[in-house]
Design an enzyme around this catalytic site. Structure first.
Site, mmCIF file in Angstrom:
data_model
loop_
_atom_site.group_PDB
_atom_site.id
_atom_site.type_symbol
_atom_site.label_atom_id
_atom_site.label_comp_id
_atom_site.label_asym_id
_atom_site.label_seq_id
_atom_site.Cartn_x
_atom_site.Cartn_y
_atom_site.Cartn_z
ATOM 1 N N HIS A 15 58.534 60.117 41.453
ATOM 2 C CA HIS A 15 58.290 59.086 42.941
ATOM 3 C C HIS A 15 59.332 60.206 44.557
ATOM 4 O O HIS A 15 60.040 60.419 43.625
ATOM 5 C CB HIS A 15 59.028 58.218 42.614
ATOM 6 C CG HIS A 15 59.591 57.351 44.154
ATOM 7 N ND1 HIS A 15 60.681 57.485 44.555
ATOM 8 C CD2 HIS A 15 58.705 56.933 45.413
ATOM 9 C CE1 HIS A 15 61.317 56.627 45.667
ATOM 10 N NE2 HIS A 15 59.994 56.205 45.745
ATOM 11 N N ASP A 16 58.540 60.125 45.169
ATOM 12 C CA ASP A 16 59.141 60.910 46.277
ATOM 13 C C ASP A 16 59.404 62.106 45.747
ATOM 14 O O ASP A 16 60.768 63.426 45.657
ATOM 15 C CB ASP A 16 60.451 60.310 46.366
ATOM 16 C CG ASP A 16 60.055 59.714 48.368
ATOM 17 O OD1 ASP A 16 59.583 60.103 49.014
ATOM 18 O OD2 ASP A 16 60.694 58.602 48.527
ATOM 19 N N ARG A 51 55.511 62.700 50.009
ATOM 20 C CA ARG A 51 55.310 62.185 51.382
ATOM 21 C C ARG A 51 55.380 63.623 53.182
ATOM 22 O O ARG A 51 56.116 64.282 52.399
ATOM 23 C CB ARG A 51 56.581 61.662 51.694
ATOM 24 C CG ARG A 51 56.352 60.358 50.029
ATOM 25 C CD ARG A 51 55.382 59.131 49.993
ATOM 26 N NE ARG A 51 55.878 58.998 49.229
ATOM 27 C CZ ARG A 51 57.168 57.630 49.114
ATOM 28 N NH1 ARG A 51 57.399 56.725 49.798
ATOM 29 N NH2 ARG A 51 56.130 57.095 47.188
ATOM 30 N N HIS A 63 61.578 62.526 53.638
ATOM 31 C CA HIS A 63 61.759 61.602 52.772
ATOM 32 C C HIS A 63 62.885 60.202 53.350
ATOM 33 O O HIS A 63 63.548 60.857 53.909
ATOM 34 C CB HIS A 63 63.055 61.005 50.809
ATOM 35 C CG HIS A 63 63.239 59.813 50.846
ATOM 36 N ND1 HIS A 63 63.672 59.966 50.006
ATOM 37 C CD2 HIS A 63 62.239 58.855 51.013
ATOM 38 C CE1 HIS A 63 63.896 58.335 49.190
ATOM 39 N NE2 HIS A 63 63.107 58.011 49.892
ATOM 40 N N ASP A 253 62.189 58.520 38.744
ATOM 41 C CA ASP A 253 63.334 59.155 39.864
ATOM 42 C C ASP A 253 63.967 60.358 38.796
ATOM 43 O O ASP A 253 64.317 59.742 37.510
ATOM 44 C CB ASP A 253 63.765 58.217 40.248
ATOM 45 C CG ASP A 253 63.455 57.521 41.849
ATOM 46 O OD1 ASP A 253 62.909 58.687 42.191
ATOM 47 O OD2 ASP A 253 64.151 56.661 42.380
#
Length: 268
Positions: A15-16, A51, A63, A253
């Site tokens: 994630h991210d 992102r 982020h 994460d």
């Protein structure tokens, strides 16, 4: 095998994926990964959540407001290098617009297209959920930005902070993305429900199960590790005990190679 749908593979993700830089002064609010993109791929990660801030007709990795000292070219070069070295592999890449556009003269889609055109042979922009054999050596786009032409798996109707389905003519997706976590047990139950649903699914839909989130901390400041420090050990235990099955894509994460390997092993 070539004829297996990517919806029927357990896939470790992040994630991210590009967020390794924390907010100044306040830690725990922006950084989601310890490993670089290249290190994530080496550790077995095959889903990247990228992102992009649209600035000066190019993409930087953000982020929220925090620039991650990384640009989209850096991400792509890491992916291309990896795929050149491992041509039987594939990378599923979610691309989403992040933060405020600045000094642009074209759409986000047009800038994205300009990146793809530099190395179009390395991309699969088909709109359906592919079989593995069709996307080996390529990046498969999962599109979270609006576009005038069909490209990638369309995930633009993303719901916020919940579990939801996206059904269009080309694909079916089911996503758990409860990220404003008030209770880690509730978060874990959401993850667990989707893991079990993915394993038992016979419809061919693609499951994306975000194990990530944040909790409001001191003074209401969000803390990402407060969630991952609770969830990641539970994930590890789950996959130590559930060693076979197709559990879908899991964006995590602070992923590490040990957890990634446990997920990958469920495919064999």
């Amino acid at each position: 095998q070539d004829n297996i749908s990517i919806s029927k593979i357990s896939i470790p993700g992040t994630h991210d994926s590009g967020a390794r830089v924390d907010a100044p002064v306040v830690s725990g609010t922006a950084k989601t990964q310890d490993l670089s993109i290249a290190e994530q791929l080496d550790a077995g990660v095959r889903f990247l959540d990228i992102r992009c801030r649209h600035i000066d007709n190019s993409f930087t990795i953000h982020h929220g407001a925090i620039y991650q000292k990384l640009n989209f070219d850096d991400v792509l070069n890491a992916c291309y290098d990896f795929l050149n070295s491992h041509p039987s592999e594939t990378i599923i890449m979610s691309v989403k617009e992040e933060y405020d556009a600045s000094n642009t003269t074209r759409s986000f889609e047009q800038t994205f297209d300009s990146y793809v055109q530099k190395n179009s042979a390395k991309w699969d922009l088909g709109t359906t959920i592919p079989n593995l054999g069709d996307v080996r050596g390529k990046i498969k786009l999962l599109r979270r930005f609006s576009a005038n032409t069909a490209k990638g798996i369309n995930a633009t109707s993303w719901a916020d902070n919940t579990t939801f389905e996206i059904n269009n003519s080309a694909t079916q997706l089911k996503v758990q993305d409860y990220y404003k976590v008030t209770n880690n047990d509730d978060k874990w139950n959401g993850i667990l429900n989707l893991l079990n649903e993915a394993k038992n699914d016979t419809t061919g839909k693609l499951f994306i199960n975000f194990t990530s989130g944040y909790k409001p901390g001191i003074f209401g400041i969000p803390s990402i590790p407060t969630v991952s420090n609770s969830i990641n050990p539970k994930l590890k235990t789950f996959f130590q005990n559930n060693t076979k099955g197709a559990y879908g894509i899991m964006p995590i994460d602070f992923v590490n190679a040990e957890l990634s390997e446990l997920i990958i092993k469920t495919n064999f």
